[in-house]
Design a protein around this motif. Structure first.
Motif, PDB file in Angstrom:
ATOM      1  N   LEU A  92       0.825  -1.213   0.000  1.00  0.00           N
ATOM      2  CA  LEU A  92       0.000   0.000   0.000  1.00  0.00           C
ATOM      3  C   LEU A  92       0.856   1.258   0.000  1.00  0.00           C
ATOM      4  CD1 LEU A  92      -2.814  -1.021   2.517  1.00  0.00           C
ATOM      5  CD2 LEU A  92      -3.086  -0.623   0.063  1.00  0.00           C
ATOM      6  N   THR A  93       1.938   1.262   0.787  1.00  0.00           N
ATOM      7  CA  THR A  93       2.776   2.466   0.851  1.00  0.00           C
ATOM      8  C   THR A  93       3.444   2.750  -0.492  1.00  0.00           C
ATOM      9  OG1 THR A  93       4.687   1.187   1.675  1.00  0.00           O
ATOM     10  CG2 THR A  93       3.238   2.197   3.318  1.00  0.00           C
ATOM     11  N   ILE A  94       3.731   1.702  -1.253  1.00  0.00           N
ATOM     12  CA  ILE A  94       4.299   1.912  -2.588  1.00  0.00           C
ATOM     13  C   ILE A  94       3.244   2.488  -3.516  1.00  0.00           C
ATOM     14  CG2 ILE A  94       5.211   0.753  -4.631  1.00  0.00           C
ATOM     15  CD1 ILE A  94       6.594  -1.232  -2.802  1.00  0.00           C
ATOM     16  N   ASP A  95       2.052   1.910  -3.502  1.00  0.00           N
ATOM     17  CA  ASP A  95       1.005   2.311  -4.445  1.00  0.00           C
ATOM     18  C   ASP A  95       0.496   3.732  -4.205  1.00  0.00           C
ATOM     19  OD1 ASP A  95       1.211  -0.100  -5.683  1.00  0.00           O
ATOM     20  OD2 ASP A  95      -0.547  -1.009  -4.731  1.00  0.00           O
ATOM     21  N   ILE A  96       0.506   4.183  -2.948  1.00  0.00           N
ATOM     22  CA  ILE A  96      -0.001   5.531  -2.674  1.00  0.00           C
ATOM     23  C   ILE A  96       1.116   6.570  -2.681  1.00  0.00           C
ATOM     24  CG2 ILE A  96      -1.868   4.568  -1.284  1.00  0.00           C
ATOM     25  CD1 ILE A  96      -0.447   5.589   1.196  1.00  0.00           C
ATOM     26  N   GLY A  97       2.358   6.139  -2.859  1.00  0.00           N
ATOM     27  CA  GLY A  97       3.489   7.062  -2.883  1.00  0.00           C
ATOM     28  C   GLY A  97       4.021   7.417  -1.510  1.00  0.00           C
ATOM     29  N   ALA A  98       3.603   6.699  -0.467  1.00  0.00           N
ATOM     30  CA  ALA A  98       4.035   7.016   0.901  1.00  0.00           C
ATOM     31  C   ALA A  98       5.525   6.764   1.088  1.00  0.00           C
ATOM     32  CB  ALA A  98       3.228   6.191   1.903  1.00  0.00           C
ATOM     33  N   LEU A 234       1.609  10.176   5.998  1.00  0.00           N
ATOM     34  CA  LEU A 234       0.765   9.854   7.150  1.00  0.00           C
ATOM     35  C   LEU A 234       0.855   8.401   7.605  1.00  0.00           C
ATOM     36  CD1 LEU A 234      -1.381  10.757   9.194  1.00  0.00           C
ATOM     37  CD2 LEU A 234      -3.127  10.204   7.469  1.00  0.00           C
ATOM     38  N   PRO A 235       0.824   7.397   6.707  1.00  0.00           N
ATOM     39  CA  PRO A 235       0.884   6.004   7.187  1.00  0.00           C
ATOM     40  C   PRO A 235       2.105   5.696   8.037  1.00  0.00           C
ATOM     41  CG  PRO A 235       0.193   6.059   4.901  1.00  0.00           C
ATOM     42  CD  PRO A 235       0.618   7.457   5.244  1.00  0.00           C
ATOM     43  N   PHE A 236       3.261   6.272   7.677  1.00  0.00           N
ATOM     44  CA  PHE A 236       4.456   6.016   8.481  1.00  0.00           C
ATOM     45  C   PHE A 236       4.399   6.759   9.811  1.00  0.00           C
ATOM     46  CE2 PHE A 236       6.213   4.893   4.275  1.00  0.00           C
ATOM     47  CZ  PHE A 236       6.668   3.618   4.588  1.00  0.00           C
ATOM     48  N   ILE A 237       3.809   7.941   9.810  1.00  0.00           N
ATOM     49  CA  ILE A 237       3.635   8.663  11.069  1.00  0.00           C
ATOM     50  C   ILE A 237       2.715   7.874  11.998  1.00  0.00           C
ATOM     51  CG2 ILE A 237       2.694  10.758  12.131  1.00  0.00           C
ATOM     52  CD1 ILE A 237       3.497  12.272   9.600  1.00  0.00           C
ATOM     53  N   VAL A 238       1.651   7.329  11.437  1.00  0.00           N
ATOM     54  CA  VAL A 238       0.696   6.549  12.226  1.00  0.00           C
ATOM     55  C   VAL A 238       1.355   5.293  12.792  1.00  0.00           C
ATOM     56  CG1 VAL A 238      -1.389   5.124  12.094  1.00  0.00           C
ATOM     57  CG2 VAL A 238      -1.362   7.398  11.061  1.00  0.00           C
ATOM     58  N   ILE A 239       2.077   4.555  11.946  1.00  0.00           N
ATOM     59  CA  ILE A 239       2.626   3.271  12.384  1.00  0.00           C
ATOM     60  C   ILE A 239       3.728   3.461  13.427  1.00  0.00           C
ATOM     61  CG2 ILE A 239       4.455   2.946  10.662  1.00  0.00           C
ATOM     62  CD1 ILE A 239       3.466   0.045  10.379  1.00  0.00           C
ATOM     63  N   VAL A 263      -5.592   7.062   2.858  1.00  0.00           N
ATOM     64  CA  VAL A 263      -4.850   8.024   2.043  1.00  0.00           C
ATOM     65  C   VAL A 263      -4.987   7.681   0.564  1.00  0.00           C
ATOM     66  CG1 VAL A 263      -2.548   8.853   1.435  1.00  0.00           C
ATOM     67  CG2 VAL A 263      -3.206   8.649   3.838  1.00  0.00           C
ATOM     68  N   GLY A 264      -4.868   6.400   0.230  1.00  0.00           N
ATOM     69  CA  GLY A 264      -4.968   5.982  -1.167  1.00  0.00           C
ATOM     70  C   GLY A 264      -6.331   6.276  -1.767  1.00  0.00           C
ATOM     71  N   SER A 269      -5.347   7.125  -5.537  1.00  0.00           N
ATOM     72  CA  SER A 269      -4.348   6.147  -5.978  1.00  0.00           C
ATOM     73  C   SER A 269      -5.011   4.855  -6.443  1.00  0.00           C
ATOM     74  CB  SER A 269      -3.365   5.843  -4.843  1.00  0.00           C
ATOM     75  OG  SER A 269      -2.624   6.995  -4.494  1.00  0.00           O
ATOM     76  N   PHE A 270      -6.159   4.530  -5.871  1.00  0.00           N
ATOM     77  CA  PHE A 270      -6.908   3.343  -6.259  1.00  0.00           C
ATOM     78  C   PHE A 270      -8.337   3.471  -5.760  1.00  0.00           C
ATOM     79  CE2 PHE A 270      -3.934   1.970  -2.720  1.00  0.00           C
ATOM     80  CZ  PHE A 270      -4.789   2.312  -1.683  1.00  0.00           C
ATOM     81  N   ASP A 271      -9.231   2.631  -6.334  1.00  0.00           N
ATOM     82  CA  ASP A 271     -10.584   2.535  -5.799  1.00  0.00           C
ATOM     83  C   ASP A 271     -10.625   1.382  -4.799  1.00  0.00           C
ATOM     84  OD1 ASP A 271     -10.521   0.211  -7.332  1.00  0.00           O
ATOM     85  OD2 ASP A 271     -11.805   1.018  -8.923  1.00  0.00           O
ATOM     86  N   VAL A 272     -11.803   1.013  -4.338  1.00  0.00           N
ATOM     87  CA  VAL A 272     -11.913  -0.020  -3.308  1.00  0.00           C
ATOM     88  C   VAL A 272     -11.335  -1.347  -3.791  1.00  0.00           C
ATOM     89  CG1 VAL A 272     -13.519  -1.402  -1.939  1.00  0.00           C
ATOM     90  CG2 VAL A 272     -13.905   1.061  -2.208  1.00  0.00           C
TER      91      VAL A 272
END
Length: 437
Positions: A92-98, A234-239, A263-264, A269-272
């Motif tokens: 997920l972090t790759i796909d959303i650019g995190a 944000l995902p890395f800040i959260v984790i 975020v995605g 970055s993607f749909d469901v």
């Protein structure tokens, strides 16, 4: 089957079969990573099924049942869950650019010469606060991979840096399961064990950081403005934030996955269904790792049932004649147990009672014994290519775990200074121990 199997040298041979296969393949091909880890362990498992406990005869069905019980151990299944969730988070972090956003943010704010020692120190801090190397590795390995790609550095080196920092906290943290196991086994206070450990690990950490400082990281690449979009970080800040609160690693990963999914979806970055596909992709990356963990659990169960672990304990403790000899035996015992089980907590729990008896018999300070149990188990854990720590980092980076071992500099330094500690009797406690934890 009897609860305490008789010591049996053949019971320990499956792990030597695995190591032998790795070495043979490496020599034959001039590539130490030539033998796939899972194939090596499956061959070792097949060999293990041919063995028998001393004085007993087990049917193949009984041995397969023992293997399955070991592979289905609750700790093994928990590892599998963590592996799959870590893969989902990484994808997920790759796909959303995190991942790229976090790496570029680091490249823009941290001096180039301090990136590697800075990553090591950050990993040390986080692992010390969390008390778990696995949580640190799953959280920061994606950033390490991103730095490797952005700077044109070896991903093996970056994974070695992450593992090194993760093992620092695994060994030293007050809330680490290894710390708790070591102090409880010797009935000493956490602070006393911490003091003994700190004097040994500090020079190891300083040397590791100094070595990383002199690694040439080249010239930073040009950065794109969109890479600085803070919502992508944000995902890395959260984790990391959740991990520092002491939250269970499964909940930490769940929080990271949830924030990355949000975020995605927000940034398009993607749909469901794209979200589900990304999660599936990441879990797929970890399937091989999950099978390795289950296979190792089964092999360890068979080696224990065959008396291999009992033989190892007997071998390493039978010729002790002095306090220093007792400490060397304790260090060797917990180190070899870690090599055979690939789990430093289990190694400490297994060696703890024997270490307590040896320490009492030869007047070894229990605070030092607890420290040695933790130091040598974590040093070996950080270098064993089939440990969950190296397997996880290797799976995230898409490389062989065997290729990471040479870059695990902190565990190497920890082992060196652990040996120096035993040889010199330093650090020594002048004040008598206070009872209680």
């Amino acid at each position: 089957m009897q609860s305490s199997p008789s010591p049996n040298i053949l019971g320990i041979t499956p792990i030597f079969v695995f190591v032998g296969l790795i070495i043979f393949a490496g020599v034959a091909t001039s590539d130490i990573t030539a033998m796939p880890v899972l194939v090596g362990f499956m061959l070792a498992a097949g060999f293990a099924l041919l063995l028998q406990p001393k004085g007993q005869t087990l049917s193949i069905s009984e041995k397969v049942q023992l293997f399955c019980q070991g592979g289905g151990n609750s700790n093994i299944i928990l590892l599998v869950i963590i592996f799959l969730m870590a893969g989902a988070f990484y994808s997920l972090t790759i796909d959303i650019g995190a991942r790229d956003a976090t790496v570029n943010l680091a490249l823009s704010w941290v001096p180039q010469s301090l990136l590697l020692p800075g990553l090591f120190i950050i990993c040390c801090f986080i692992s010390f606060a969390m008390g778990t190397s696995m949580g640190t590795i799953t959280a920061l390995s994606p950033i390490g991979v991103g730095l490797a790609e952005s700077l044109g550095l070896s991903s093996h080196l970056l994974m070695g840096v992450v593992i090194s920092g993760a093992m620092f906290g695994d060994n030293l943290s007050f809330v680490s399961d290894t710390t708790i196991a070591a102090t409880r086994s010797q009935n000493v206070r956490l602070t006393d064990k911490f003091k003994a450990n700190l004097l040994v690990v500090t020079p190891a950490a300083i040397i590791t950081a100094a070595l990383l400082f002199f690694v040439d990281t080249g010239t930073p690449p040009p950065l794109n403005e969109e890479s600085y979009t803070l919502i992508n970080v944000l995902p890395f800040i959260v984790i990391v934030g959740c991990a520092l609160t002491g939250m269970n690693v499964v909940l930490v990963l769940a929080s990271g996955i949830g924030s990355a999914a949000l975020v995605g979806l927000v940034n398009g970055s993607f749909d469901v269904f794209g979200l589900f596909a990304s999660i599936q992709t990441g879990m797929g990356w970890m399937q091989n790792l999950a099978l390795i963990a289950i296979t190792i659990g089964g092999i360890v169960a068979l080696m224990t049932a065959y008396g291999g672990i009992a033989w190892l304990i007997k071998l390493l403790t039978r010729r002790v004649k002095s306090k220093r000899g007792a400490e060397f035996s304790i260090a060797s015992l917990v180190g070899f147990l870690d090599l055979t089980t690939a789990n430093n907590t289990i190694a400490i729990v297994t060696a703890g009672p024997i270490a307590k008896n040896l320490g009492d018999e030869y007047s070894a300070d229990p605070r030092r014994v607890a420290s040695l149990l933790d130091i040598f188990s974590c040093a070996c854990q950080g270098m064993v290519p089939y440990s969950p720590q190296l397997l996880t980092a290797a799976a995230i980076a898409g490389i062989s775990p065997l290729s990471i071992t040479a870059y695990c500099w902190y565990p190497m330094m920890l082992l060196v200074f652990g040996i120096i500690s035993v040889a010199t009797g330093w650090p020594a406690f002048k004040k008598p121990m206070q009872s209680g934890l």
